[in-house]
Design a protein around this motif. Structure first.
Motif, PDB file in Angstrom:
ATOM      1  N   UNK A  44      -6.995   6.444  -3.372  1.00 39.43           N
ATOM      2  CA  UNK A  44      -7.370   5.049  -3.141  1.00 39.43           C
ATOM      3  C   UNK A  44      -6.737   4.132  -4.186  1.00 39.43           C
ATOM      4  N   UNK A  45      -6.678   4.591  -5.419  1.00 43.06           N
ATOM      5  CA  UNK A  45      -6.067   3.785  -6.478  1.00 43.06           C
ATOM      6  C   UNK A  45      -4.575   3.594  -6.223  1.00 43.06           C
ATOM      7  N   UNK A  46      -3.913   4.652  -5.784  1.00 44.39           N
ATOM      8  CA  UNK A  46      -2.480   4.547  -5.483  1.00 44.39           C
ATOM      9  C   UNK A  46      -2.260   3.617  -4.292  1.00 44.39           C
ATOM     10  N   UNK A  47      -3.116   3.718  -3.299  1.00 49.01           N
ATOM     11  CA  UNK A  47      -3.026   2.819  -2.146  1.00 49.01           C
ATOM     12  C   UNK A  47      -3.241   1.361  -2.555  1.00 49.01           C
ATOM     13  N   UNK A  48      -4.015   1.169  -3.647  1.00 52.56           N
ATOM     14  CA  UNK A  48      -4.300  -0.186  -4.143  1.00 52.56           C
ATOM     15  C   UNK A  48      -3.201  -0.727  -5.057  1.00 52.56           C
ATOM     16  N   UNK A  49      -2.171   0.065  -5.288  1.00 54.25           N
ATOM     17  CA  UNK A  49      -1.044  -0.434  -6.064  1.00 54.25           C
ATOM     18  C   UNK A  49      -0.803   0.245  -7.396  1.00 54.25           C
ATOM     19  N   UNK A  50      -1.574   1.282  -7.727  1.00 58.80           N
ATOM     20  CA  UNK A  50      -1.333   2.041  -8.960  1.00 58.80           C
ATOM     21  C   UNK A  50      -0.060   2.878  -8.784  1.00 58.80           C
ATOM     22  N   UNK A  51       0.827   2.812  -9.744  1.00 60.21           N
ATOM     23  CA  UNK A  51       2.095   3.550  -9.654  1.00 60.21           C
ATOM     24  C   UNK A  51       2.210   4.660 -10.682  1.00 60.21           C
ATOM     25  N   UNK A  52       1.277   4.713 -11.652  1.00 55.06           N
ATOM     26  CA  UNK A  52       1.272   5.767 -12.662  1.00 55.06           C
ATOM     27  C   UNK A  52      -0.155   6.242 -12.870  1.00 55.06           C
ATOM     28  N   UNK A  53      -0.365   7.557 -12.759  1.00 53.01           N
ATOM     29  CA  UNK A  53      -1.665   8.161 -13.038  1.00 53.01           C
ATOM     30  C   UNK A  53      -1.565   8.983 -14.313  1.00 53.01           C
ATOM     31  N   UNK A  54      -2.556   8.873 -15.177  1.00 56.81           N
ATOM     32  CA  UNK A  54      -2.572   9.624 -16.424  1.00 56.81           C
ATOM     33  C   UNK A  54      -3.711  10.609 -16.435  1.00 56.81           C
TER      34      UNK A  54
END
Length: 235
Positions: A44-54
């Motif tokens: 959901x975060x990536x769908x919302x525009x997050x491009x980097x996950x830590x």
């Protein structure tokens, strides 16, 4: 608020902090700290525009990778990394933030050599000298930076720091400023490797605007995106 609304708000805050500092907001990368989040929340975060996950924990990183939860985003490892877990991380993530010793640095280089790849890394600096935290001293960071020039399978991309937790607004700005100066000093002595050093990772949910004001190029934000963390999973 939904994850989309939280992402929009944090991005707006980043843009405002950058503009206040006379910087281009595009210079700052938002890394979503996904510790103890579910596969669906990460998606959901990536769908919302997050491009980097830590990710902080190797066990969670491995599980999320197996579920393909990070599809569409880069993955960074931002937690403490033990040498016996290196083989589970090298080649699986775009950037390792937490290199703080020669032993770990050489272990990453050796594992990357086995995979015939170059692993991007940051050196973690314990800028406040806190006994409870990992990270090398500024002088050790200078020495490790020079060592990376001799290793063929790691590429130094910059520095990372986690300053003390402080309830006082602006209290960490001196630490962020010290990190910025250390970054500039180390980069100036990297010779041909200067062009690789483009990342200063500092600032979290409580202080990322101050970190941006002092030169951060990447901020690691968890609570401001996802709310208070759920309890840690056992095992």
């Amino acid at each position: 608020m939904s994850i989309q609304e939280h992402v929009n708000q944090v991005k707006a805050n980043i843009a405002a902090a950058a503009q206040a500092a006379g910087r281009d907001p595009e210079e700052i990368t938002l890394c979503a700290a996904t510790k103890v989040q579910t596969d669906d929340t990460i998606r959901a975060a990536i769908a919302a525009g997050i491009t980097v996950c830590g990710e902080n924990r190797v066990q969670e990183l491995t599980a999320h990778l197996a579920a393909d939860a990070y599809r569409g985003a880069q993955v960074h490892f931002i937690g403490h990394l033990q040498t016996n877990k290196v083989k589970q991380v090298v080649g699986k993530v775009d950037l390792i933030h937490s290199v703080d010793s020669e032993r770990l640095l050489r272990a990453i280089d050796a594992q990357a050599a086995k995979q015939d790849l170059v692993q991007d890394i940051l050196l973690e600096v314990n800028i406040a000298g806190e006994e409870s935290k990992g990270g090398c001293t500024p002088e050790e960071a200078r020495q490790l930076a020079q060592l990376t020039r001799e290793l063929e399978h790691v590429r130094l991309r910059g520095l990372m720091a986690i300053p003390p937790i402080s309830p006082e607004p602006g209290a960490n700005r001196p630490f962020f400023a010290a990190m910025r100066q250390l970054f500039v000093d180390i980069k100036a002595n990297m010779g041909d490797n200067q062009c690789n050093m483009d990342c200063l990772s500092m600032g979290m949910s409580g202080d990322y605007p101050d970190a941006i004001a002092e030169g951060a190029t990447l901020v690691r934000v968890g609570t401001a995106l996802f709310g208070p963390r759920p309890p840690m999973h056992k095992g």
